[in-house]
Design a protein around this motif. Structure first.
Motif: not given
Length: 338
Positions: A20-24, A56-62
């Motif tokens: 699943a997506q990264d909630a953080a 999906w990328r697990g990065e808040p600033r992708p």
């Protein structure tokens, strides 16, 4: 590292257990979005896309730096019934055009800064005529899924899967009719531009295929194997591989979305990492998008396939991420918040 795709049951299990997506990352992206130098929701859907992508990328600033376009090609035994305006030889010729850089998708992939790969899948051995038997055996279906599964570059950060295959709108129509019901004519369109007589034949072929295989279709993968094609199966395999690699996917037109529908009708949430790149001019595509609950990014009347509409939509995704990750916050810019 992707798990080994050892059997069809393994693929079903992997699809059911997909990450699943990264909630953080979503929370971080939402927080950043609220601080950017713009009124709330001023960029509307671009903001939603950026937050979805970040999750999906697990990065808040992708960032989007390495998109990939993969074209899968296959031939269909059902073309012997006269369902297409072009002969199967065109599939081979168009693959050569892709490899030479001369097709529309080559130009759009280059414009998007995307790596483009082409996989021709046993073009000299078409699938079986699915009005008489399943299009693929278990072994053939697994082989096609594996081709897609292994085609995704782990370093990619956005994926487009496209197709080439004379007769594949017939396969896509049969998949949709089998999965969503209704009469064959609702799901069957002109594809490459067949005349009225060929459209009537095509519709009857879809109807016959669904009548023959319907009792044996228990989920979307059954439909994909029985009335689909190698290139559609490969697209499905690539979509699931992308999920495990946390690479968001931009779906193309009717044929690509039919392959995606096979996943959606096998496991709940299978397409959560996918966005619809465009709504094509193929008559059944809007209805299919409604079933998939996907709102297209573009609607330009395209009907080429090849991943062309999705490749063009990479620009929309890049715009969303550029604004989200590149804009200054109110504090950084020294701008008073309203």
């Amino acid at each position: 590292m992707l798990p080994e795709l050892s059997s069809l049951e393994t693929f079903r299990h992997l699809l059911a257990e997909a990450p699943a997506q990264d909630a953080a990352a979503i929370a971080g992206a939402q927080d950043r979005n609220m601080q950017l130098t713009k009124p709330p929701q001023a960029l509307a859907r671009l903001e939603d896309l950026a937050i979805w992508y970040a999750g999906w990328r697990g990065e808040p600033r992708p960032e989007i730096k390495t998109p990939q376009v993969i074209i899968f090609a296959g031939n269909h035994g059902v073309t012997a019934k006269g369902v297409s305006a072009f002969p199967p030889e065109v599939t081979v010729q168009m693959v050569a055009n892709f490899e030479a850089g001369g097709a529309a998708i080559n130009q759009l992939a280059k414009l998007a800064g995307a790596k483009m790969d082409v996989h021709a899948i046993e073009l000299d051995r078409p699938t079986a005529d699915f009005t008489e038997s399943p299009a693929m055996t278990d072994a053939e279906f697994l082989d096609a899924l594996r081709i897609g599964w292994t085609a995704v570059d782990a370093d990619a950060d956005l994926l487009v899967v496209g197709e080439m295959g004379i007769g594949n709108t017939t396969a896509a129509s049969a998949i949709c009719n089998a999965l969503f019901g209704g009469v064959a004519s609702v799901w069957t369109g002109r594809g490459t531009g067949v005349n009225d007589e060929a459209l009537e034949i095509k519709t009857e072929v879809v109807s016959q295929a669904v009548a023959l295989h319907g009792p044996e279709i228990k989920d979307g993968l059954d439909a994909l194997q029985r009335v689909g094609g190698r290139e559609l199966a490969a697209m499905a395999g690539a979509m699931v591989a992308a999920r495990y690699l946390r690479i968001p996917v931009v779906l193309d037109g009717f044929i690509c979305c039919a392959a995606a529908a096979a996943l959606a009708k096998t496991a709940e949430g299978a397409l959560d990492h996918c966005v619809a790149g465009h709504e094509s001019a193929e008559g059944a595509h809007p209805a299919l998008l409604n079933h998939l609950e996907k709102k297209p990014l573009l609607s330009l009347g395209l009907r080429l396939g090849e991943g062309s509409g999705a490749a063009l939509a990479i620009q929309i995704m890049k715009g969303a991420i550029a604004c989200h990750s590149g804009m200054a916050t109110f504090a950084e810019a020294g701008v008073a918040e309203g």
